[in-house]
Enzyme design. Structure first.
Site, PDB file in Angstrom:
ATOM      1  N   ARG A 150       0.854  -1.192   0.000  1.00  0.00           N
ATOM      2  CA  ARG A 150       0.000   0.000   0.000  1.00  0.00           C
ATOM      3  C   ARG A 150       0.893   1.247   0.000  1.00  0.00           C
ATOM      4  O   ARG A 150       1.510   1.583   1.010  1.00  0.00           O
ATOM      5  CB  ARG A 150      -0.929   0.022   1.218  1.00  0.00           C
TER       6      ARG A 150
ATOM      7  N   ASP B 226      -4.068   3.241  14.049  1.00  0.00           N
ATOM      8  CA  ASP B 226      -3.223   3.789  12.991  1.00  0.00           C
ATOM      9  C   ASP B 226      -3.743   5.165  12.640  1.00  0.00           C
ATOM     10  O   ASP B 226      -4.581   5.733  13.348  1.00  0.00           O
ATOM     11  CB  ASP B 226      -3.154   2.856  11.784  1.00  0.00           C
TER      12      ASP B 226
END
Length: 562
Positions: A161, A445
């Site tokens: 990613r 996160d």
């Protein structure tokens, strides 16, 4: 190295990653695509302003023919992506890379984005660790002397990613302008590893974050076509799964699949960023758009059910994988009762996803892999996926996607306090270089921190009340910050003072920054070099586009008329 490029920092492994050949490749991508990126970022800002003025997202009339044409399909699953029933996510730190490869998951999402703090040492180390993992030479010895090695007979397929289109790489300047973080992460991985991955029966695969429109997907597709041409690898070798984690992308899911169809590997229900996007888009639209405590926002909320079911329908209609959302719980041997209770909740969540037709789902910790696998095994059996299961029973309902009024729950004092604490604790760790942090048994996160700070901002500006009848005000939040401060370790070496200042800036002031990562990078992780504000280069000052957004790329099949 081309004298147009200036690298403003150094890190261990940099010479191995930023070779002259790799930088020449990045420069070609930058010259070809930077102006397009800036155009798309301007469109984002205009759309965001329109929402603030009362507009709402909707299905596009201009792309109706794409949605109504039932004949097109995405490419069949690429090698290693046929079975994705369990995907583990995490930053590309050396120990965590080894743990992910040993986890038993089918896919490892190697994250350069929300689970990675963009310190230069992390940017470089991620690329070094990817090279070593792919070539089966990765090992790690902890400061305590513990050795970590890959021991699994079968390791997960690696899917990287990169950073989103909105993020710059301010340590690599071209003619004084930062490169795109997305193109740096993508370009370095594909340049160094594509041939090796192909030789090992896989390919360069990606997760694409933060897309807000099908034109942003089109730009990625153009990047893939050009990169494959420059690297002399077959067109369609690169595959990408798009995270549907913005409300605008939810209205363009089939169009996104269409734009990427030769390179598409499906869509993912990026639940946490999706909630953040909803709050951001409607933060000033009144009480009916105010959501309850983050802990109460489950996937059974009606607007989240509409989002996930319509995602499965769109994917399976086009032969694409539908991947479920993150299970963020962190198991702990110190609290077996809480762990057992949480694992039961994870099992129920994954069973719901499998029952809804998803082909796989995410976990944040190796201890959740078995729970997720068992839930999908119960539905899939020996079949690798559910691509043959149509969800035509699901209505395509735009109103349901943005109807927040039926969301159950309330705002509580504990929810407000938790948002403030998590926001500050996460940003302190992020400033020190840690992008994925266990806080109170949950893996936090950037996406979950965005929800926390955005809810606080929205509650203040809508004069929301907590369940005890008190209004959420800036002063009340400042008092909670002061109360929490005593519990933070303010000894030398941590960055709590900066984290508190950053939280106050992004959650308690009048101005609402679009991303905490932008605000944090510009204020605390910059290098002092004067340059245009991130994402603000006017279109008229950008170089002429080489690939118009509304025209096909050379060597690529023409798109059907919208």
């Amino acid at each position: 190295m081309d004298d147009r490029i200036r690298i403003t920092d150094t890190a261990e492994g940099q010479d191995r990653v930023l070779t002259d050949e790799a930088m020449a490749f990045l420069l070609q991508l930058h010259d070809r695509f930077e102006a397009s990126r800036q155009q798309l970022l301007q469109i984002r800002r205009k759309r965001r302003a329109a929402f603030a003025d009362g507009d709402s997202p909707r299905f596009l009339e201009s792309t109706r023919r794409i949605r109504e044409d039932g004949s097109w399909r995405v490419a069949p699953p690429a090698p290693g992506l046929e079975d994705r029933r369990v995907e583990i996510t995490g930053p590309i730190e050396r120990k965590m890379t080894i743990n992910a490869l040993n986890s038993g998951a089918k896919v490892w999402l190697a994250d350069c984005e929300d689970a990675s703090s963009p310190l230069w040492r992390n940017v470089i180390a991620s690329q070094v660790n990817l090279q070593d993992a792919i070539r089966e030479r990765i090992a790690f010895t902890s400061p305590q002397g513990k050795d970590y090695r890959v021991t699994a007979a079968e390791t997960p397929t690696i899917v990287v990613r990169p950073r989103g289109w909105h993020l710059d790489e301010h340590r690599i300047l071209v003619d004084g302008v930062p490169m795109s973080g997305a193109l740096v992460d993508f370009g370095l991985h594909v340049f160094h590893n594509a041939d090796e991955l192909i030789a090992r029966g896989r390919g360069p695969y990606f997760y694409l974050p933060k897309l807000e429109s099908h034109t942003e997907a089109r730009l990625w597709n153009e990047v893939f076509v050009v990169a494959q041409h420059l690297l002399v690898i077959p067109q369609g070798t690169i595959r990408a799964t798009v995270l549907i984690e913005t409300i605008t992308a939810a209205f363009e899911m089939e169009e996104i699949l269409f734009e990427l169809r030769e390179h598409s590997a499906g869509l993912n229900a990026g639940r946490w960023d999706y909630l953040f996007s909803m709050i951001k888009a409607f933060r000033l639209r009144g009480p009916e758009f105010v959501l309850p405590d983050r802990s109460q926002l489950t996937m059974t909320a009606p607007f989240m059910r509409a989002y996930t079911e319509q995602l499965v329908r769109a994917c399976h209609r086009r032969g694409a994988h539908a991947i479920g959302g993150m299970a963020a719980f962190v198991p702990s041997a110190k609290d077996p009762v809480a762990t057992e209770r949480a694992l039961a909740a994870v099992a129920a969540d994954k069973a719901r996803e499998a029952g809804d037709g998803f082909d796989g789902s995410w976990v944040a910790h190796p201890g959740l892999v078995a729970t997720c696998r068992e839930a999908f095994d119960a539905v899939l059996g020996a079949q690798p996926n559910q691509l043959g299961r149509s969800r035509e029973d699901v209505p395509v309902d735009g109103a349901a996607l943005i109807d927040l009024s039926t969301t159950p729950g309330e705002i509580t004092e504990q929810g407000l306090r938790s948002n403030i604490e998590i926001g500050i604790r996460y940003m302190e760790a992020w400033l020190r270089g840690h992008g994925a942090v266990a806080i109170h048994s949950l893996m936090e996160d950037a996406a979950t921190a965005e929800i926390s700070r955005s809810q606080v901002w929205q509650w203040i500006h809508n004069e929301s009340t907590t369940s005890d009848g008190r209004i959420v005000t800036r002063d009340r939040c400042l008092a909670l910050v002061d109360d929490l401060r005593a519990g933070f370790d303010l000894a030398p070496g941590n960055r709590f003072r900066e984290a508190i200042a950053l939280f106050r800036e992004i959650a308690l002031e009048e101005t609402y920054p679009a991303f905490l990562t932008l605000a944090g990078t510009e204020r605390y992780l910059g290098d002092g070099i004067e340059r245009p504000t991130t994402g603000s280069i006017p279109v008229q000052d950008a170089p002429e586009r080489l690939i118009p957004l509304d025209q096909p790329v050379e060597g690529e099949p023409e798109r059907a008329a919208a």
